[in-house]
Design a protein around this motif. Structure first.
Motif, PDB file in Angstrom:
ATOM      1  N   PRO A  30      45.539  35.419  51.481  1.00 28.53           N
ATOM      2  CA  PRO A  30      45.149  36.938  50.869  1.00 28.53           C
ATOM      3  C   PRO A  30      45.937  37.464  52.474  1.00 28.53           C
ATOM      4  O   PRO A  30      46.098  38.816  52.704  1.00 28.53           O
ATOM      5  N   ASN A  38      42.175  37.929  47.592  1.00 27.35           N
ATOM      6  CA  ASN A  38      41.724  39.118  47.950  1.00 27.35           C
ATOM      7  C   ASN A  38      41.118  37.799  49.671  1.00 27.35           C
ATOM      8  O   ASN A  38      40.509  36.741  48.743  1.00 27.35           O
ATOM      9  N   TRP A  39      40.224  38.639  50.780  1.00 26.88           N
ATOM     10  CA  TRP A  39      39.503  37.470  51.412  1.00 26.88           C
ATOM     11  C   TRP A  39      38.591  36.820  51.280  1.00 26.88           C
ATOM     12  O   TRP A  39      38.192  36.034  51.278  1.00 26.88           O
ATOM     13  N   THR A  40      37.814  37.610  49.662  1.00 20.93           N
ATOM     14  CA  THR A  40      36.998  36.926  49.404  1.00 20.93           C
ATOM     15  C   THR A  40      37.082  36.015  48.385  1.00 20.93           C
ATOM     16  O   THR A  40      36.617  35.157  47.974  1.00 20.93           O
ATOM     17  N   TRP A  41      38.067  36.305  47.402  1.00 20.66           N
ATOM     18  CA  TRP A  41      38.394  34.801  46.822  1.00 20.66           C
ATOM     19  C   TRP A  41      38.944  34.066  47.514  1.00 20.66           C
ATOM     20  O   TRP A  41      39.208  32.521  47.413  1.00 20.66           O
ATOM     21  N   THR A  43      37.741  33.312  50.357  1.00 17.35           N
ATOM     22  CA  THR A  43      36.988  32.236  51.100  1.00 17.35           C
ATOM     23  C   THR A  43      36.364  31.644  50.161  1.00 17.35           C
ATOM     24  O   THR A  43      35.877  30.160  50.591  1.00 17.35           O
ATOM     25  N   VAL A  44      36.280  31.912  49.047  1.00 17.74           N
ATOM     26  CA  VAL A  44      35.517  30.823  47.929  1.00 17.74           C
ATOM     27  C   VAL A  44      36.641  29.550  47.997  1.00 17.74           C
ATOM     28  O   VAL A  44      36.271  28.413  47.765  1.00 17.74           O
TER      29      VAL A  44
END
Ligand SMILES: [Zn+2]
Length: 96
Positions: A30, A38-41, A43-44
């Motif tokens: 990210p 992105n940061w969401t993915w 983190t996932v």
């Protein structure tokens, strides 16, 4: 790498590498706009990597989830990487 560790003796190093790779990609991809993550993915991906390592790296004898045990008791990380024996059931996977 870690030839004498219990997970490489039981042929599970590749699972550890996948887990580490996912955590690294999730943590650093990210930072670059071009990565498309992105940061969401990120983190996932990192969580999936961590869960993968803790759930699927198991003792072939007693089914103890080594990295889950180590997550609960950090003193187990050392023996996991240095000794070819299961910290739970003491089964020795070293060369005979
Ligand atoms: Zn065991």
């Amino acid at each position: 790498m870690f030839e004498n560790s219990v997970f490489s003796r039981t042929g599970q190093s590749w699972k550890l590498y996948i887990a580490i790779l996912l955590m690294l990609i999730g943590s650093f991809a990210p930072l670059w706009d071009g990565s498309g993550i992105n940061w969401t993915w990120g983190t996932v991906l990192a969580i999936v990597g961590y869960v993968y390592g803790t759930v699927f790296i198991v003792c072939p004898k007693c089914s103890n989830r080594w990295f889950w045990s180590a997550a609960l008791d950090a003193t187990l990380y050392g023996p996991l990487f240095r000794a070819p024996a299961c910290p739970a059931c003491k089964q020795d996977f070293g060369p005979k």
